[in-house]
Scaffold this active site. Structure first.
Site, PDB file in Angstrom:
ATOM      1  CE  LYS A  37      -2.459   1.716   3.880  1.00 49.89           C
ATOM      2  NZ  LYS A  37      -2.539   3.152   3.768  1.00 49.89           N
ATOM      3  CG  ASP A  64      -5.029   4.406   1.616  1.00 47.75           C
ATOM      4  OD1 ASP A  64      -6.257   4.682   1.115  1.00 47.75           O
ATOM      5  OD2 ASP A  64      -4.500   4.271   2.762  1.00 47.75           O
ATOM      6  CE  LYS A  66      -7.718   6.924   3.946  1.00 49.39           C
ATOM      7  NZ  LYS A  66      -6.326   6.334   3.873  1.00 49.39           N
ATOM      8  CG  ASP A  69     -11.659  18.148  -5.758  1.00 45.87           C
ATOM      9  OD1 ASP A  69     -12.682  19.015  -5.803  1.00 45.87           O
ATOM     10  OD2 ASP A  69     -10.470  18.339  -5.533  1.00 45.87           O
ATOM     11  CB  THR A 128     -10.922   3.740  11.935  1.00 44.19           C
ATOM     12  OG1 THR A 128      -9.716   4.023  11.140  1.00 44.19           O
ATOM     13  CG2 THR A 128     -11.581   2.673  11.173  1.00 44.19           C
ATOM     14  NE  ARG A 219       1.878   1.420  13.058  1.00 46.57           N
ATOM     15  CZ  ARG A 219       1.090   2.142  13.659  1.00 46.57           C
ATOM     16  NH1 ARG A 219       1.515   3.024  14.642  1.00 46.57           N
ATOM     17  NH2 ARG A 219      -0.272   2.135  13.701  1.00 46.57           N
TER      18      ARG A 219
HETATM   19  O1  C5P Z   1       0.994   0.111  10.883  1.00 44.16           O
HETATM   20  P1  C5P Z   1      -0.353  -0.403  10.899  1.00 44.16           P
HETATM   21  O2  C5P Z   1      -0.568  -1.715  10.499  1.00 44.16           O
HETATM   22  O3  C5P Z   1      -1.381   0.460  11.824  1.00 44.16           O
HETATM   23  O4  C5P Z   1      -0.998   0.405   9.443  1.00 44.16           O
HETATM   24  C1  C5P Z   1      -2.146   0.322   8.829  1.00 44.16           C
HETATM   25  C2  C5P Z   1      -2.357   1.203   7.767  1.00 44.16           C
HETATM   26  O5  C5P Z   1      -3.732   1.225   7.282  1.00 44.16           O
HETATM   27  C3  C5P Z   1      -1.820   2.741   7.552  1.00 44.16           C
HETATM   28  O6  C5P Z   1      -1.240   2.751   6.455  1.00 44.16           O
HETATM   29  C4  C5P Z   1      -3.025   3.350   7.909  1.00 44.16           C
HETATM   30  O7  C5P Z   1      -2.955   4.821   7.322  1.00 44.16           O
HETATM   31  C5  C5P Z   1      -4.144   2.632   7.216  1.00 44.16           C
HETATM   32  N1  C5P Z   1      -5.423   2.863   7.678  1.00 44.16           N
HETATM   33  C6  C5P Z   1      -5.958   2.563   8.875  1.00 44.16           C
HETATM   34  N2  C5P Z   1      -7.082   2.547   9.119  1.00 44.16           N
HETATM   35  C7  C5P Z   1      -8.288   3.009   8.259  1.00 44.16           C
HETATM   36  C8  C5P Z   1      -7.526   3.260   7.150  1.00 44.16           C
HETATM   37  C9  C5P Z   1      -6.352   3.069   6.613  1.00 44.16           C
HETATM   38  O8  C5P Z   1      -5.364   2.226   9.611  1.00 44.16           O
HETATM   39  N3  C5P Z   1      -9.415   3.200   8.441  1.00 44.16           N
END
Ligand code: C5P
Length: 241
Positions: A37, A64, A66, A69, A128, A219
């Site tokens: 992503k 991603d 998003k 517009d 979220t 992560r």
């Molecule tokens: O590091 P981690 O597993 O928390 O990363 C989750 C990824 O998903 C990040 O790139 C974050 O921006 C994305 N994301 C999220 N919640 C959402 C939409 C996207 O955590 N509702």
């Protein structure tokens, strides 16, 4: 339980870092993982070439961005993102049914220049990071869950291939949207790993069991001592169920 191939196809690794680290992660995951992503931070810094760099390593890209517009602008942006090589692209359901329909038109146009390969669209319903209070702040008075379901149905009805939601909503969304919808869930953590700033999390196997099509993990893989090993551990968990 998934086949090993399906398990590899189901995990999207979020490269929330600068170019050099993203490239080095892609090199170590190439040949094992299928998806990464690329979010706004990396894309705005590097531009469309970052998508090609991932493709050269055999990795498909969830871009991603998003998009949100006026419909005319989103149609052009979706077309450009698709021509850059996005395999999946995110848009905001809140932009209206017409905006989602124009995003679909944009990726359909681009498919003509990509040997018919159409970028799939997934819609964000309610971020979220938002709460009932922050929804009220912007004038939305429906209960948050109802607003999520409403925007998900509106987006898929207007031409989105699916939605992004938390694993906790995946089973309700699967019931409402049907088998064909692409349901992408971030907020996934293997048992025992650090939550970071995520709060409403599920394990990879339970997110898939709840009806998710694909999982976004950042992560737990990118910050691991051995990212390829962490990815393989998640694949094993999905295969074993
Ligand atoms: O590091 P981690 O597993 O928390 O990363 C989750 C990824 O998903 C990040 O790139 C974050 O921006 C994305 N994301 C999220 N919640 C959402 C939409 C996207 O955590 N509702």
């Amino acid at each position: 339980m998934l086949s090993e191939d399906r398990a590899r196809e189901s995990v999207i690794i979020a490269l929330d870092c600068a170019r050099d680290e993203a490239i080095s992660l892609a090199d170590s995951l190439s040949g094992r993982a299928c998806w990464v992503k690329v979010g706004m931070t990396l894309f705005y810094a590097e531009g469309p070439s970052i998508v090609s760099e991932m493709h050269r390593r055999g990795l498909k890209v969830f871009l991603d961005l998003k998009l949100h517009d006026i419909p005319f602008q989103v149609r052009g942006a979706a077309r450009s993102a698709s021509l850059a090589g996005a395999d999946i692209l995110s848009i905001h359901g809140m932009g209206s049914a017409e905006m989602v329909a124009q995003a679909r038109a944009g990726v359909e146009e681009a498919a003509g220049h990509r040997a018919g390969q159409r970028t799939r669209l997934v819609a964000i319903s309610v971020l979220t990071s938002m709460s009932q209070e922050s929804l009220e702040e912007i004038g939305v008075t429906l209960p948050l869950e109802e607003e999520v379901a409403r925007l998900a149905a509106l987006s898929v009805g207007a031409g989105s291939d699916g939605i992004v939601c938390s694993p906790r909503e995946a089973s309700d969304m699967r019931c409402r949207l049907g088998e064909a919808a692409l349901i992408v869930t971030p907020g996934v953590r293997p048992a025992g790993s650090e939550l970071g700033d995520q709060r409403r999390v599920s394990t990879p196997a339970s997110a898939i069991a709840a009806g998710a099509s694909m999982l976004v993990l950042g992560r737990p893989i990118t910050r691991a001592q051995d990212p390829a090993g962490a990815f393989e551990g998640i694949v094993r968990e999905l295969v074993e169920g």
